[in-house]
Design a protein around this motif. Structure first.
Motif, PDB file in Angstrom:
ATOM      1  N   GLY A  20      34.302  38.074  36.129  1.00  0.00           N
ATOM      2  CA  GLY A  20      33.064  38.404  35.421  1.00  0.00           C
ATOM      3  C   GLY A  20      32.325  39.564  36.046  1.00  0.00           C
ATOM      4  N   MET A  21      32.301  39.647  37.366  1.00  0.00           N
ATOM      5  CA  MET A  21      31.619  40.756  38.032  1.00  0.00           C
ATOM      6  C   MET A  21      32.363  42.073  37.815  1.00  0.00           C
ATOM      7  SD  MET A  21      28.932  39.407  39.245  1.00  0.00           S
ATOM      8  CE  MET A  21      28.338  40.741  40.263  1.00  0.00           C
ATOM      9  N   VAL A  22      33.683  42.025  37.798  1.00  0.00           N
ATOM     10  CA  VAL A  22      34.451  43.254  37.544  1.00  0.00           C
ATOM     11  C   VAL A  22      34.216  43.734  36.119  1.00  0.00           C
ATOM     12  CG1 VAL A  22      36.791  44.158  37.281  1.00  0.00           C
ATOM     13  CG2 VAL A  22      36.192  42.817  39.301  1.00  0.00           C
ATOM     14  N   PHE A  23      34.194  42.805  35.165  1.00  0.00           N
ATOM     15  CA  PHE A  23      33.909  43.190  33.784  1.00  0.00           C
ATOM     16  C   PHE A  23      32.513  43.808  33.668  1.00  0.00           C
ATOM     17  CE2 PHE A  23      32.066  42.113  29.655  1.00  0.00           C
ATOM     18  CZ  PHE A  23      32.969  42.721  28.796  1.00  0.00           C
ATOM     19  N   ALA A  24      31.518  43.219  34.345  1.00  0.00           N
ATOM     20  CA  ALA A  24      30.161  43.772  34.315  1.00  0.00           C
ATOM     21  C   ALA A  24      30.115  45.146  34.968  1.00  0.00           C
ATOM     22  CB  ALA A  24      29.203  42.821  35.021  1.00  0.00           C
ATOM     23  N   LEU A  25      30.887  45.351  36.039  1.00  0.00           N
ATOM     24  CA  LEU A  25      30.933  46.652  36.692  1.00  0.00           C
ATOM     25  C   LEU A  25      31.510  47.711  35.758  1.00  0.00           C
ATOM     26  CD1 LEU A  25      30.670  48.456  39.206  1.00  0.00           C
ATOM     27  CD2 LEU A  25      32.958  47.673  39.880  1.00  0.00           C
ATOM     28  N   TYR A  26      32.596  47.393  35.068  1.00  0.00           N
ATOM     29  CA  TYR A  26      33.177  48.342  34.117  1.00  0.00           C
ATOM     30  C   TYR A  26      32.189  48.666  33.000  1.00  0.00           C
ATOM     31  CZ  TYR A  26      37.764  47.436  36.253  1.00  0.00           C
ATOM     32  OH  TYR A  26      38.828  47.331  37.122  1.00  0.00           O
ATOM     33  N   ASP A  27      31.524  47.634  32.492  1.00  0.00           N
ATOM     34  CA  ASP A  27      30.583  47.844  31.395  1.00  0.00           C
ATOM     35  C   ASP A  27      29.387  48.689  31.846  1.00  0.00           C
ATOM     36  OD1 ASP A  27      29.878  47.460  28.735  1.00  0.00           O
ATOM     37  OD2 ASP A  27      28.586  45.775  29.210  1.00  0.00           O
ATOM     38  N   LEU A  51      43.530  52.684  28.697  1.00  0.00           N
ATOM     39  CA  LEU A  51      42.128  53.067  28.798  1.00  0.00           C
ATOM     40  C   LEU A  51      41.211  51.876  29.014  1.00  0.00           C
ATOM     41  CD1 LEU A  51      41.812  55.773  25.990  1.00  0.00           C
ATOM     42  CD2 LEU A  51      42.486  56.043  28.366  1.00  0.00           C
ATOM     43  N   HIS A  52      41.728  50.676  28.880  1.00  0.00           N
ATOM     44  CA  HIS A  52      40.911  49.473  29.034  1.00  0.00           C
ATOM     45  C   HIS A  52      41.619  48.518  29.986  1.00  0.00           C
ATOM     46  CE1 HIS A  52      38.274  50.692  25.702  1.00  0.00           C
ATOM     47  NE2 HIS A  52      39.385  51.082  25.093  1.00  0.00           N
ATOM     48  N   PRO A  53      41.496  48.719  31.288  1.00  0.00           N
ATOM     49  CA  PRO A  53      42.162  47.806  32.232  1.00  0.00           C
ATOM     50  C   PRO A  53      41.576  46.406  32.110  1.00  0.00           C
ATOM     51  CG  PRO A  53      40.644  49.267  33.381  1.00  0.00           C
ATOM     52  CD  PRO A  53      40.735  49.770  31.972  1.00  0.00           C
ATOM     53  N   PRO A  54      42.401  45.390  32.095  1.00  0.00           N
ATOM     54  CA  PRO A  54      41.890  44.025  31.895  1.00  0.00           C
ATOM     55  C   PRO A  54      41.188  43.513  33.145  1.00  0.00           C
ATOM     56  CG  PRO A  54      44.236  43.965  32.295  1.00  0.00           C
ATOM     57  CD  PRO A  54      43.869  45.421  32.229  1.00  0.00           C
ATOM     58  N   ALA A  55      40.147  42.709  32.896  1.00  0.00           N
ATOM     59  CA  ALA A  55      39.484  42.022  34.001  1.00  0.00           C
ATOM     60  C   ALA A  55      40.121  40.667  34.281  1.00  0.00           C
ATOM     61  CB  ALA A  55      38.001  41.839  33.683  1.00  0.00           C
ATOM     62  N   VAL A  56      40.860  40.152  33.295  1.00  0.00           N
ATOM     63  CA  VAL A  56      41.576  38.887  33.452  1.00  0.00           C
ATOM     64  C   VAL A  56      43.016  39.128  33.034  1.00  0.00           C
ATOM     65  CG1 VAL A  56      41.711  36.462  32.776  1.00  0.00           C
ATOM     66  CG2 VAL A  56      39.488  37.587  32.942  1.00  0.00           C
ATOM     67  N   PRO A  57      43.987  39.026  33.906  1.00  0.00           N
ATOM     68  CA  PRO A  57      43.838  38.758  35.339  1.00  0.00           C
ATOM     69  C   PRO A  57      43.378  39.997  36.099  1.00  0.00           C
ATOM     70  CG  PRO A  57      46.130  39.142  34.811  1.00  0.00           C
ATOM     71  CD  PRO A  57      45.405  39.169  33.503  1.00  0.00           C
ATOM     72  N   LEU A  58      42.895  39.784  37.311  1.00  0.00           N
ATOM     73  CA  LEU A  58      42.419  40.894  38.123  1.00  0.00           C
ATOM     74  C   LEU A  58      43.577  41.821  38.486  1.00  0.00           C
ATOM     75  CD1 LEU A  58      39.887  39.241  40.597  1.00  0.00           C
ATOM     76  CD2 LEU A  58      39.401  40.874  38.774  1.00  0.00           C
ATOM     77  N   THR A  59      43.441  43.092  38.095  1.00  0.00           N
ATOM     78  CA  THR A  59      44.447  44.100  38.416  1.00  0.00           C
ATOM     79  C   THR A  59      43.732  45.367  38.852  1.00  0.00           C
ATOM     80  OG1 THR A  59      44.523  44.789  36.089  1.00  0.00           O
ATOM     81  CG2 THR A  59      46.207  43.209  36.838  1.00  0.00           C
ATOM     82  N   ALA A  60      44.364  46.103  39.708  1.00  0.00           N
ATOM     83  CA  ALA A  60      43.790  47.374  40.163  1.00  0.00           C
ATOM     84  C   ALA A  60      43.890  48.401  39.037  1.00  0.00           C
ATOM     85  CB  ALA A  60      44.535  47.872  41.398  1.00  0.00           C
ATOM     86  N   PRO A  61      42.820  49.139  38.752  1.00  0.00           N
ATOM     87  CA  PRO A  61      42.879  50.157  37.689  1.00  0.00           C
ATOM     88  C   PRO A  61      43.824  51.294  38.059  1.00  0.00           C
ATOM     89  CG  PRO A  61      40.827  50.345  38.907  1.00  0.00           C
ATOM     90  CD  PRO A  61      41.498  49.105  39.404  1.00  0.00           C
TER      91      PRO A  61
END
Length: 393
Positions: free
Chosen positions: A117-124, A325-335
């Motif tokens: 959730g924090m990674v998704f919020a960071l991307y957004d 262009l849209h790296p997934p937040a689930v599962p956690l992967t390095a962009p």
């Protein structure tokens, strides 16, 4: 093609800078990859550093960068305390959860905070911050007075209000800096709450002086005069302008969405045609004349075209490789930085090489600016003492 020094005749059209910046912003809206977004910010910052002047509006870029950082921080705080819709398995911390009534289902305060959730919020948040920074680049590079000069006659009055609002804050900051320099020349503190209160009255006096001078200048130039047009023309103008703007909004929404590419472009073009026709008819009410109209030359085409090319290439890349262009937040992967979208973003660097160089007076930098501020501060010293009611040492 070597870039010449910017003069009245060779200066780049202000609209070209805005088209370039809006192209970068459109590209930023098509991706959540933090590496691509960081590359877009780097491109905008490099062009601003290479072609920015020392004018008051050119100093606003740093404020937009700080605003972008604040947006990222707020987005992360919201995700931390209010939760995120993204499910996750990596728990960072579990906060005490506040019980909410049944009608607030889907909303929570506290609870489990996940890394996804924090990674998704960071991307957004980074995406929104990049949009703000691109707009800040246009504010720092485009002269608002020259942009106002290029507006259609139908938008002139609204444009004057926007330009006055845009230049108020830079002028206010310049007044504060000048008065703080005057206080430093007298050995008085220029920081703290007390110093701020003592500087506030001279700043207010300067703002009132500029307001009176602006009102007198607008009255002397016949601001607000309009020619008489038939009622049928007025009604047609309203229908075309309103319908065209609605079409532009709907077409832009279709282009920015993932499923509206088919109808977005035709609707956008039709809306632009109708809006331009309405603005042309609305310009018949304007009785003002243009002195030395702005020229749209080859360099303006290159600058605007580079931004449009970045947007078009990013939209195309989003169609054929959306996962890149849209790296997934689930599962956690390095962009991962995709190659061809990154190369298309680098096209936005073209203005740093083809746009006219700022004039020598603008490139002198802080030395001349500080010397000018010091001399102005000395000239205003007596006024500062009178307005702040302090004895001159």
């Amino acid at each position: 093609m070597s870039a010449p020094q910017a003069t009245r005749t060779t200066a780049l059209h202000a609209g070209a800078w805005w088209l370039w910046a809006l192209g970068l912003a459109t590209a930023a809206s098509r991706t959540t990859d933090p590496l691509l977004l960081g590359l877009l910010v780097g491109v905008a910052g490099y062009v601003v550093a290479a072609r920015r002047t020392d004018a008051p509006w050119a100093r606003s870029y740093g404020a937009f960068v700080k605003l972008g950082l604040v947006v990222i921080a707020i987005r992360l705080l919201f995700a931390f305390f209010l939760g995120s819709p993204i499910p996750g398995t990596h728990t960072l911390v579990t906060l005490p959860e506040v019980p909410l009534p049944d009608w607030a289902k889907g909303v929570r305060i506290g609870g489990r905070v996940t890394a996804e959730g924090m990674v998704f919020a960071l991307y957004d948040g980074l995406k929104l911050a990049t949009l703000l920074i691109c707009v800040g680049a246009a504010n720092a590079l485009a002269n608002p007075a020259r942009l106002l000069k290029s507006l259609p006659g139908a938008l002139y009055e609204a444009g004057v209000a926007v330009v006055v609002a845009m230049t108020f804050a830079p002028n206010l900051v310049a007044d504060v800096q000048r008065l703080r320099a005057a206080r430093r020349l007298r050995g008085r503190p220029d920081r703290g709450f007390k110093a701020l209160l003592q500087v506030g009255l001279p700043v207010l006096e300067g703002a009132l002086e500029r307001s009176v001078a602006l009102a007198a200048a607008m009255d002397a130039r016949g601001y607000g005069r309009s020619a008489q047009v038939p009622p049928a023309v007025r009604h047609t103008t309203s229908v075309l302008t309103l319908g065209g703007l609605l079409g532009v909004c709907a077409g832009t929404y279709g282009l920015l969405g993932d499923t509206g590419g088919g109808y977005g472009l035709p609707l956008l073009l039709a809306g632009l045609a109708a809006a331009l026709a309405g603005l042309w008819l609305g310009g018949r009410r304007s009785v003002r004349s243009r002195y030395r109209p702005e020229r749209w030359g080859a360099r303006a085409w290159l600058v605007a075209g580079s931004g449009i090319a970045v947007a078009a290439l990013m939209i195309w890349a989003n169609d054929y490789a959306p996962t890149a262009l849209h790296p997934p937040a689930v599962p956690l992967t390095a962009p991962v930085l995709p190659l061809w979208p990154a190369v298309s973003v680098l096209v936005g660097l073209l203005p740093a090489f083809v746009a006219p160089l700022p004039s020598g007076a603008d490139r002198v930098g802080s030395g001349a600016a500080s010397r000018g501020a010091s001399s102005r501060g000395r000239r205003r010293a007596a006024d500062v003492d009178v307005l702040t009611k302090e004895p001159t040492p």
